[in-house]
Write an enzyme that holds these catalytic residues in place. Structure first.
Site: not given
Length: 200
Positions: A70, A75, A78, A93, A189
């Site tokens: 996806l 880092f 997904v 993830k 973020d």
């Protein structure tokens, strides 16, 4: 002018890098009970199994068919996966190195947020911690991100999202940030590709 008292100022510790590995490890090591005792956190004494599209993996008691990638970041990768027994689709993830902090924050969202607003934030079902990384199992939001929605308007003639819709998303984002701040959580973020679109 509001001046903080010396005692209150002395208690404030400024952090130059909130993502510092040593800082995060230190914070997690002080948890009582430890994060690894959480019923949805599983520690494996091995490396992450090979996870690729069109393969089937075992993740705890679940056997999952990996469907596709996806998204990929610096880092994490997904994946979308399907439980062949229930046909339920979920997100995997995969993080290298391991990122138990994200699972910890998820447990704090569960504990601190009112049930009426908890659905506004993604939910991690379980965390699997390996020697070389971690795998988080989470709910699938198959309507894309806010960034996807913004980009979809670039293909239209006026190329801009309508102002009422921009205002709607802005109010939603501000409400979500306000809910986090009210329970003492700061999101560091905030960007359009970190907002998943729900069923509505």
């Amino acid at each position: 002018m509001n001046v903080a008292s010396p005692a209150r100022t002395a208690a404030v510790q400024l952090i130059s890098d909130p993502w510092d590995d040593t800082l995060i490890s230190g914070l997690l090591s002080t948890l009582s009970p430890p994060l690894t005792s959480h019923p949805c956190c599983v520690t494996w004494p091995c490396n992450i199994p090979a996870i690729n599209p069109r393969t089937t993996i075992s993740m705890g008691k679940a056997s999952l068919r990996v469907d596709c990638v996806l998204g990929e970041g610096a880092f994490a990768t997904v994946y979308q996966a399907t439980d062949p027994v229930t046909s339920e689709r979920i997100v995997l993830k995969v993080q290298k190195p391991a990122n138990p902090w994200e699972f910890y924050i998820n447990t704090q969202l569960d504990a601190r947020l009112r049930p009426a607003v908890r659905h506004l934030y993604s939910s991690v079902r379980s965390a699997h911690l390996f020697n070389d990384g971690s795998v988080l199992l989470a709910e699938l939001h198959n309507h894309g991100t806010l960034l996807n929605a913004v980009n979809s308007y670039k293909t239209l003639s006026d190329k801009l999202m309508p102002k009422p819709l921009v205002l709607y998303f802005t109010v939603c984002i501000l409400n979500m940030v306000e809910q986090l701040h009210a329970v003492g959580i700061v999101h560091a973020d905030i960007k359009p590709d970190n907002f998943l679109l729900g069923e509505r």
